[in-house]
Design a protein around this motif. Structure first.
Motif, short mmCIF file in Angstrom:
data_model
loop_
_atom_site.label_atom_id
_atom_site.label_comp_id
_atom_site.label_asym_id
_atom_site.label_seq_id
_atom_site.Cartn_x
_atom_site.Cartn_y
_atom_site.Cartn_z
N LYS A 76 0.82 -1.20 0.00
CA LYS A 76 0.00 0.00 0.00
C LYS A 76 0.86 1.26 0.00
N SER A 78 2.81 2.75 -1.94
CA SER A 78 3.01 3.64 -3.09
C SER A 78 1.81 4.54 -3.40
N ILE A 79 0.74 4.44 -2.62
CA ILE A 79 -0.51 5.09 -3.08
C ILE A 79 -0.41 6.61 -3.25
N PHE A 80 0.23 7.29 -2.30
CA PHE A 80 0.31 8.76 -2.43
C PHE A 80 1.29 9.15 -3.54
N ASP A 133 7.24 2.71 -3.32
CA ASP A 133 7.57 3.73 -2.32
C ASP A 133 9.07 3.78 -2.03
N GLY A 190 2.77 7.41 2.85
CA GLY A 190 2.44 6.05 2.40
C GLY A 190 3.19 4.97 3.14
N ARG A 198 1.15 6.02 7.86
CA ARG A 198 1.09 6.20 6.40
C ARG A 198 0.60 7.59 6.02
#
Ligand code: IMP
Ligand code: MG
Length: 217
Positions: A76, A78-80, A133, A190, A198
């Protein structure tokens, strides 16, 4: 009498300081974490991250001016990064996500990478950009590159926001790197520690305990 008391107070202060009973106030860039004993030290501000992401997007678009860029975010962390990068890229962009597990609940890699969620669509013939990330041992990326190369994309490239160069085990590198960072455990933008932190806008070093021990020590 009064000045004697001031001198006495100063002596007491020095003694207590020496035995560590009095601590300095946290510096402006250092703050308490979510739980007792957890301290955060800002490493990269949100403003610097945004500027760097925009610069990376320009470079990527320069390399592939006419392609639809298919971004694959590794959940998760890498989302931003993916969300900001996608908006800076311009042109046609699509995205997909996949899940891998390599760390479990701790902070040191088990060395084992497992696919927990595969892609929703195929990547054959597409210009694919893996969005990660952080590059640490490189074992996750090595696994992903092998997996995706077998699916015959037109181009396969890698963008990472952070790179802990010192920790590398696998012989891999990213095509686009935001910031090389020292060997310290980081959270924010993130990145998590046991699913926490995060949502911090900045990237911060997580320190545990009063002696400023970092998670990687
Ligand atoms: P690698 O396979 O060792 O390169 O690990 C990559 C993954 O480990 C990253 O995508 C992160 O999810 C996680 N990771 C590595 N270093 C850190 C860190 O300092 N903070 C949080 N997660 C990390
Ligand atoms: Mg990750």
């Amino acid at each position: 009498m009064c000045s004697l008391r001031i001198v006495w107070n100063k002596v007491r202060f020095r003694e207590q300081w020496a035995v560590g009973k009095i601590r300095t106030k946290k510096t402006a860039k250092e703050k308490e974490g979510h739980r007792p004993g957890e301290t955060l030290r800002e490493l990269i501000s949100h403003a610097r991250i945004r500027a760097k992401v925009a610069e990376m997007a320009r470079e990527i678009r320069r390399d592939f001016p006419d392609d639809t860029l298919h971004l694959i975010g590794v959940l998760k962390g890498s989302i931003f990064f993916l969300a900001d990068l996608a908006r800076e890229l311009g042109g046609e962009v699509s995205f997909d996500f996949l899940g891998v597990s390599s760390y479990g609940k701790g902070t040191d890699s088990t060395g084992e990478v497992k696919l927990t969620k595969d892609l929703d669509v195929g990547i054959e013939g597409r210009t694919v950009l893996i969005v990660e990330d952080i590059l640490d041992t490189g074992l996750t990326l090595k696994y992903l590159l092998k997996l995706f190369e077998e699916r015959k994309p037109k181009h396969l490239r890698v963008a990472v926001l952070l790179d802990k160069v010192e920790r590398r085990i696998a012989d891999v590198k990213a095509d686009y790197t935001g910031f090389p960072i020292p060997n310290e455990f980081v959270v924010g933008y993130g990145l998590d520690f046991d699913e926490r932190y995060r949502n911090l806008p900045d990237v911060c070093v997580l320190q545990l305990g009063s002696r400023g021990k970092t998670k990687n020590e």
